[in-house]
Design a protein around this motif. Structure first.
Motif, PDB file in Angstrom:
ATOM      1  N   ARG A 192      11.868  34.105  42.071  1.00 52.21           N
ATOM      2  CA  ARG A 192      12.493  33.897  43.650  1.00 52.21           C
ATOM      3  C   ARG A 192      14.199  34.157  42.324  1.00 52.21           C
ATOM      4  NH1 ARG A 192      13.426  29.498  48.404  1.00 52.21           N
ATOM      5  NH2 ARG A 192      15.472  30.170  47.861  1.00 52.21           N
ATOM      6  N   ALA A 193      13.841  34.952  40.788  1.00 48.31           N
ATOM      7  CA  ALA A 193      15.207  35.270  39.972  1.00 48.31           C
ATOM      8  C   ALA A 193      15.844  36.240  40.694  1.00 48.31           C
ATOM      9  CB  ALA A 193      14.296  35.860  39.213  1.00 48.31           C
ATOM     10  N   TYR A 194      14.780  37.123  41.805  1.00 45.58           N
ATOM     11  CA  TYR A 194      16.625  38.550  41.761  1.00 45.58           C
ATOM     12  C   TYR A 194      17.268  37.823  43.065  1.00 45.58           C
ATOM     13  CZ  TYR A 194      17.212  41.940  45.925  1.00 45.58           C
ATOM     14  OH  TYR A 194      18.177  42.640  46.274  1.00 45.58           O
ATOM     15  N   GLU A 195      16.987  36.295  43.185  1.00 45.15           N
ATOM     16  CA  GLU A 195      18.600  35.949  44.263  1.00 45.15           C
ATOM     17  C   GLU A 195      19.404  35.459  42.990  1.00 45.15           C
ATOM     18  OE1 GLU A 195      16.132  32.430  45.730  1.00 45.15           O
ATOM     19  OE2 GLU A 195      15.111  33.655  47.486  1.00 45.15           O
ATOM     20  N   ALA A 196      19.314  35.004  41.686  1.00 45.30           N
ATOM     21  CA  ALA A 196      20.584  34.750  41.291  1.00 45.30           C
ATOM     22  C   ALA A 196      21.188  36.391  40.910  1.00 45.30           C
ATOM     23  CB  ALA A 196      19.637  34.607  39.710  1.00 45.30           C
ATOM     24  N   ASP A 197      21.048  37.412  41.115  1.00 47.27           N
ATOM     25  CA  ASP A 197      22.332  38.170  39.998  1.00 47.27           C
ATOM     26  C   ASP A 197      22.116  39.216  41.663  1.00 47.27           C
ATOM     27  OD1 ASP A 197      24.308  38.909  38.913  1.00 47.27           O
ATOM     28  OD2 ASP A 197      23.007  40.404  37.619  1.00 47.27           O
ATOM     29  N   LEU A 198      21.080  40.049  41.514  1.00 47.20           N
ATOM     30  CA  LEU A 198      20.615  41.186  41.892  1.00 47.20           C
ATOM     31  C   LEU A 198      20.936  41.425  43.587  1.00 47.20           C
ATOM     32  CD1 LEU A 198      17.961  42.867  39.934  1.00 47.20           C
ATOM     33  CD2 LEU A 198      20.315  42.775  39.447  1.00 47.20           C
ATOM     34  N   MET A 199      20.162  40.156  44.079  1.00 47.21           N
ATOM     35  CA  MET A 199      21.315  39.736  45.760  1.00 47.21           C
ATOM     36  C   MET A 199      22.545  40.103  46.034  1.00 47.21           C
ATOM     37  SD  MET A 199      19.675  37.121  47.674  1.00 47.21           S
ATOM     38  CE  MET A 199      17.685  37.253  48.314  1.00 47.21           C
ATOM     39  N   PRO A 200      23.093  39.007  44.921  1.00 52.73           N
ATOM     40  CA  PRO A 200      24.821  39.388  45.057  1.00 52.73           C
ATOM     41  C   PRO A 200      25.162  40.430  44.881  1.00 52.73           C
ATOM     42  CG  PRO A 200      23.672  37.149  44.149  1.00 52.73           C
ATOM     43  CD  PRO A 200      22.833  38.449  44.453  1.00 52.73           C
ATOM     44  N   LEU A 201      24.397  41.116  43.883  1.00 56.40           N
ATOM     45  CA  LEU A 201      25.330  42.827  43.830  1.00 56.40           C
ATOM     46  C   LEU A 201      24.786  43.682  44.962  1.00 56.40           C
ATOM     47  CD1 LEU A 201      25.877  45.135  42.190  1.00 56.40           C
ATOM     48  CD2 LEU A 201      24.048  44.813  40.954  1.00 56.40           C
ATOM     49  N   ALA A 202      23.419  42.982  45.884  1.00 52.43           N
ATOM     50  CA  ALA A 202      22.945  44.364  46.405  1.00 52.43           C
ATOM     51  C   ALA A 202      24.012  44.074  48.072  1.00 52.43           C
ATOM     52  CB  ALA A 202      20.756  44.131  46.865  1.00 52.43           C
ATOM     53  N   ALA A 203      23.899  42.655  48.167  1.00 51.63           N
ATOM     54  CA  ALA A 203      24.703  42.766  49.213  1.00 51.63           C
ATOM     55  C   ALA A 203      26.274  43.292  48.994  1.00 51.63           C
ATOM     56  CB  ALA A 203      24.248  41.247  49.929  1.00 51.63           C
ATOM     57  N   ASP A 204      27.021  43.261  47.827  1.00 51.20           N
ATOM     58  CA  ASP A 204      27.755  43.342  47.670  1.00 51.20           C
ATOM     59  C   ASP A 204      27.920  45.067  47.270  1.00 51.20           C
ATOM     60  OD1 ASP A 204      30.789  42.750  47.258  1.00 51.20           O
ATOM     61  OD2 ASP A 204      30.093  44.281  45.387  1.00 51.20           O
ATOM     62  N   GLN A 205      27.027  45.717  47.092  1.00 45.41           N
ATOM     63  CA  GLN A 205      27.053  47.022  47.343  1.00 45.41           C
ATOM     64  C   GLN A 205      26.913  47.603  48.254  1.00 45.41           C
ATOM     65  OE1 GLN A 205      29.342  48.567  44.672  1.00 45.41           O
ATOM     66  NE2 GLN A 205      30.303  46.797  44.412  1.00 45.41           N
ATOM     67  N   GLY A 206      25.773  47.288  49.137  1.00 45.38           N
ATOM     68  CA  GLY A 206      24.973  48.122  50.047  1.00 45.38           C
ATOM     69  C   GLY A 206      23.463  48.857  49.452  1.00 45.38           C
ATOM     70  N   GLU A 249       1.778  24.433  37.538  1.00 42.21           N
ATOM     71  CA  GLU A 249       2.224  23.060  38.982  1.00 42.21           C
ATOM     72  C   GLU A 249       3.199  23.985  39.969  1.00 42.21           C
ATOM     73  OE1 GLU A 249       3.156  20.680  41.728  1.00 42.21           O
ATOM     74  OE2 GLU A 249       1.627  20.299  39.646  1.00 42.21           O
ATOM     75  N   HIS A 250       4.280  25.337  39.825  1.00 39.40           N
ATOM     76  CA  HIS A 250       5.043  25.362  40.304  1.00 39.40           C
ATOM     77  C   HIS A 250       4.194  26.532  42.058  1.00 39.40           C
ATOM     78  CE1 HIS A 250       8.872  27.922  41.932  1.00 39.40           C
ATOM     79  NE2 HIS A 250       8.431  28.766  41.911  1.00 39.40           N
ATOM     80  N   LEU A 251       3.054  27.084  41.249  1.00 39.24           N
ATOM     81  CA  LEU A 251       2.394  27.648  41.859  1.00 39.24           C
ATOM     82  C   LEU A 251       1.858  26.963  43.493  1.00 39.24           C
ATOM     83  CD1 LEU A 251       1.081  30.430  43.145  1.00 39.24           C
ATOM     84  CD2 LEU A 251      -0.752  30.005  40.907  1.00 39.24           C
ATOM     85  N   TYR A 252       1.160  26.297  42.380  1.00 41.99           N
ATOM     86  CA  TYR A 252       0.095  24.975  43.019  1.00 41.99           C
ATOM     87  C   TYR A 252       1.265  23.933  44.527  1.00 41.99           C
ATOM     88  CZ  TYR A 252      -3.139  25.003  40.114  1.00 41.99           C
ATOM     89  OH  TYR A 252      -4.924  26.499  39.056  1.00 41.99           O
ATOM     90  N   ARG A 253       2.118  24.117  43.998  1.00 34.93           N
ATOM     91  CA  ARG A 253       3.682  24.051  45.556  1.00 34.93           C
ATOM     92  C   ARG A 253       3.919  24.832  46.197  1.00 34.93           C
ATOM     93  NH1 ARG A 253       7.045  22.206  41.335  1.00 34.93           N
ATOM     94  NH2 ARG A 253       8.643  23.874  41.685  1.00 34.93           N
ATOM     95  N   VAL A 254       3.729  25.846  45.854  1.00 32.87           N
ATOM     96  CA  VAL A 254       3.986  27.034  46.480  1.00 32.87           C
ATOM     97  C   VAL A 254       3.569  27.270  48.250  1.00 32.87           C
ATOM     98  CG1 VAL A 254       5.277  29.644  46.949  1.00 32.87           C
ATOM     99  CG2 VAL A 254       5.847  27.347  45.774  1.00 32.87           C
ATOM    100  N   SER A 321      13.351  27.433  42.024  1.00 31.59           N
ATOM    101  CA  SER A 321      13.409  26.896  40.758  1.00 31.59           C
ATOM    102  C   SER A 321      14.918  27.047  39.848  1.00 31.59           C
ATOM    103  CB  SER A 321      12.429  27.793  40.121  1.00 31.59           C
ATOM    104  OG  SER A 321      12.551  28.870  40.063  1.00 31.59           O
ATOM    105  N   LEU A 322      15.383  26.220  38.971  1.00 30.03           N
ATOM    106  CA  LEU A 322      16.737  26.312  38.051  1.00 30.03           C
ATOM    107  C   LEU A 322      16.887  27.217  37.647  1.00 30.03           C
ATOM    108  CD1 LEU A 322      18.967  24.373  37.710  1.00 30.03           C
ATOM    109  CD2 LEU A 322      17.646  24.564  35.139  1.00 30.03           C
ATOM    110  N   PRO A 323      17.649  29.028  38.394  1.00 35.64           N
ATOM    111  CA  PRO A 323      18.055  29.901  37.628  1.00 35.64           C
ATOM    112  C   PRO A 323      18.473  29.230  35.877  1.00 35.64           C
ATOM    113  CG  PRO A 323      19.598  29.589  39.164  1.00 35.64           C
ATOM    114  CD  PRO A 323      18.305  28.000  39.206  1.00 35.64           C
ATOM    115  N   ALA A 324      18.460  30.329  35.202  1.00 30.58           N
ATOM    116  CA  ALA A 324      19.083  30.472  34.208  1.00 30.58           C
ATOM    117  C   ALA A 324      20.597  30.527  34.678  1.00 30.58           C
ATOM    118  CB  ALA A 324      18.668  31.579  33.661  1.00 30.58           C
TER     119      ALA A 324
END
Length: 344
Positions: A192-206, A249-254, A321-324
């Motif tokens: 889900r790293a896309y959500e941290a920076d690229l998703m807000p950019l995409a929403a703002d810029q279309g 562990e992250h995979l198994y939790r999901v 998960s905790l983003p950078a």
């Protein structure tokens, strides 16, 4: 099939699109994905079109151009019914002109792709990776020339850092050159790293997201669980080295959460994972792949229904998960929630 605008462009694309990395597959990576010949590819295209999936994605590096060739043969005689997306920019040889998106390389790559696809235009051309060696003005004026010539209809990028995409968008706006309508990105319940920076950019810029590997490089097929090793025949035995990493562990939790929701909905684990992605902000289309007809029909079952808010919340919590830095959740502190409202 639901159809959506590709970002802020006028191009309408299906919520599910088909990735043709399995077409003509050769080599350790693409051969493991699939080896569909023209006859099988034509059958998969038939099934897609019957379901309303009319966008087919490929790239010049997929099996050294064989994917484009097989796709071109599979859509022959019905080019007007389909949208073709291809990508260029990654190395296709060892020569100095065999990589990147310089003017000469980009023009040559488009001409070669048109020849392999057997068409006179590409509906969506995406730059497969950021090329730091090519000035953004050279890149964009070349794309403008290709669009004006009618060889390319829309342009986008793939696997770009946010700052480089924003730089290209700003230059396009400044000079009236074609804007990037799409960003083809890795995004899944275990990535889900896309959500941290690229998703807000995409929403703002279309900029619309075209999601690649929505099942986490084959890890969310429902065949991998805490008590089960990677099954025999899984492509992960041969391709895990190329995949975005994920902690066990992250995979198994999901997967645990997916199993619960799948039981509640009567859907398969992959269908639940795909349906979750279809409701995420900025997502224009989720690219599905299939080695055979059975896999394709299973993936097509991800549309036409919706997860409940409670089920979405369960999957959100399991996959969080905790983003950078600087995207760590400082919004938990007083004031940051007002500065950074959630996307809708």
């Amino acid at each position: 099939m639901e159809y959506r605008q590709l970002g802020a462009s006028g191009l309408r694309v299906p919520a599910l699109s088909f990735g043709t990395g399995t077409f003509g597959g050769t080599g350790p990576l693409f051969g493991a994905w699939g080896t569909s010949d023209v006859a099988e590819a034509r059958r998969l295209v038939d099934i897609c079109l019957e379901a309303g999936v009319n966008l087919f994605d490929t790239a010049d590096v997929y099996s050294n151009g064989a994917s484009e060739e097989v796709l071109g043969a599979a859509i022959k005689g019905r080019r007007g019914e389909v949208l073709v997306s291809t990508k260029t920019g990654l190395p296709t040889g060892d020569g100095p002109g065999d990589w990147g998106v310089s003017r000469s390389r980009l023009i040559r790559a488009v001409e070669n792709a048109l020849h392999r696809l057997g068409t006179d235009h590409i509906d969506l051309l995406q730059l497969h990776a950021y090329d730091a060696a090519t000035p953004v003005d050279e890149l964009l004026v070349t794309l403008d020339m290709l669009v004006r010539a009618g060889k390319v209809r829309h342009v986008g990028v793939s696997n770009y850092p946010g700052w480089a995409l924003m730089k290209a968008l700003a230059a396009a706006d400044r000079h009236g050159w074609p804007r990037m309508a799409a960003h083809q990105v890795y995004y899944s319940l275990i990535g889900r790293a896309y959500e941290a920076d690229l998703m807000p950019l995409a929403a703002d810029q279309g900029v619309g997201a075209l999601v690649w590997s929505p099942l986490g490089w084959g890890r969310l097929t429902g065949r991998i669980r805490r008590s089960s090793p990677i099954p025999a025949g899984s492509r992960l035995h041969d391709t895990a080295q190329f995949a975005p990493p994920v902690e066990d562990e992250h995979l198994y939790r999901v997967v645990d959460a997916l199993d619960i929701v799948a039981a509640e909905t009567g859907r398969s684990v992959p269908q639940v994972a795909l349906n979750w992605l279809l409701r995420r902000p900025t997502v224009s289309s989720v690219i599905i792949g299939a080695r055979n007809e059975e896999q394709l029909r299973q993936n097509l079952g991800a549309v036409g229904w919706a997860l409940s808010p409670e089920q979405v919340a369960r999957l959100d919590a399991a996959s969080a998960s905790l983003p950078a830095y600087p995207h760590t959740p400082y919004h938990q502190q007083e004031g940051f929630a007002r500065l950074n409202p959630p996307l809708v």
